[in-house]
Design an enzyme around this catalytic site. Structure first.
Site, short mmCIF file in Angstrom:
data_model
loop_
_atom_site.label_atom_id
_atom_site.label_comp_id
_atom_site.label_asym_id
_atom_site.label_seq_id
_atom_site.Cartn_x
_atom_site.Cartn_y
_atom_site.Cartn_z
N ILE A 31 -43.33 30.16 -93.60
CA ILE A 31 -43.34 31.31 -94.51
C ILE A 31 -41.93 31.67 -95.01
CG2 ILE A 31 -43.08 33.22 -92.84
CD1 ILE A 31 -45.63 34.43 -94.11
N HIS A 99 -43.61 23.71 -81.76
CA HIS A 99 -43.89 23.28 -83.14
C HIS A 99 -42.75 22.41 -83.64
CE1 HIS A 99 -41.67 27.08 -83.25
NE2 HIS A 99 -41.09 26.62 -84.34
P1 AMP Z 1 -38.42 28.49 -84.57
O1 AMP Z 1 -39.23 29.17 -83.50
O2 AMP Z 1 -37.02 29.01 -84.68
O3 AMP Z 1 -38.43 26.98 -84.45
O4 AMP Z 1 -39.07 28.80 -85.98
C1 AMP Z 1 -40.23 29.53 -86.17
C2 AMP Z 1 -40.58 29.42 -87.63
O5 AMP Z 1 -41.87 30.01 -87.82
C3 AMP Z 1 -39.62 30.16 -88.58
O6 AMP Z 1 -39.03 29.20 -89.48
C4 AMP Z 1 -40.52 31.15 -89.31
O7 AMP Z 1 -40.20 31.28 -90.67
C5 AMP Z 1 -41.91 30.58 -89.11
N1 AMP Z 1 -43.00 31.54 -89.12
C6 AMP Z 1 -43.08 32.69 -88.40
N2 AMP Z 1 -44.24 33.33 -88.66
C7 AMP Z 1 -44.92 32.55 -89.55
C8 AMP Z 1 -46.18 32.66 -90.20
N3 AMP Z 1 -46.99 33.72 -90.00
N4 AMP Z 1 -46.55 31.68 -91.05
C9 AMP Z 1 -45.72 30.64 -91.27
N5 AMP Z 1 -44.53 30.47 -90.69
C10 AMP Z 1 -44.12 31.42 -89.85
#
Ligand code: AMP
Ligand code: ZN
Length: 136
Positions: A31, A99
């Site tokens: 997002i 992820h």
């Molecule tokens: P990280 O935990 O740092 O590897 O990254 C988590 C990622 O999840 C970030 O880049 C956020 O932008 C993304 N993110 C968080 N919430 C959502 C959501 N509801 N939909 C899509 N992406 C998300």
């Protein structure tokens, strides 16, 4: 996991821009992308990091990553992408559900993933290898 945002997406409880889904994996657009088209590949079964994931889910994760990366390249990409996985707080993990990020790269994008290089002194490199090998 009740409060896990990626579990909620996997369960269809909150929406996401979905790209791919199979029995073990869901993939959707990040997002807040590093570049437009930035995808996330997520195991449906909750695990906090790569080392907590089962081997079957891991195999499905990397296969799905290949599938999505190929689709990115064929759609609007140019075949260049980075795969990033943040595991743990110090590594920058914010969402505590394992992820993989797939980030398409473009000639003049502003994303910088380069790090400065350190040096091992003397036999340090052998000592580090030995420490890790003990736990393999
Ligand atoms: P990280 O935990 O740092 O590897 O990254 C988590 C990622 O999840 C970030 O880049 C956020 O932008 C993304 N993110 C968080 N919430 C959502 C959501 N509801 N939909 C899509 N992406 C998300
Ligand atoms: Zn979760």
């Amino acid at each position: 996991m009740e409060d896990c945002i990626f579990c909620k997406i996997a369960d269809g409880k909150i929406p996401a821009a979905k790209i791919y889904e199979d029995g073990k994996i869901i993939s959707f657009l990040d997002i807040m992308p590093a570049n437009k088209g930035h995808c996330l590949i997520v195991p449906k079964k909750h695990a906090q990091t790569l080392t907590e994931m089962g081997d079957e889910d891991l195999a499905a994760l990397i296969k799905a990553a290949k599938k999505v990366a190929s689709a990115l390249s064929l759609s609007f990409g140019n075949g260049s992408f980075n795969i990033v996985m943040n595991n743990g707080k110090e590594a920058g993990q914010i969402v505590n559900h394992a992820h993989i990020h797939i980030i398409p790269r473009f000639q003049k994008d502003r994303l910088r993933l380069k790090w400065s290089h350190l040096k091992y002194e003397g036999d340090e490199i052998k000592e580090y290898a030995e420490k890790i090998r003990k736990f393999i």
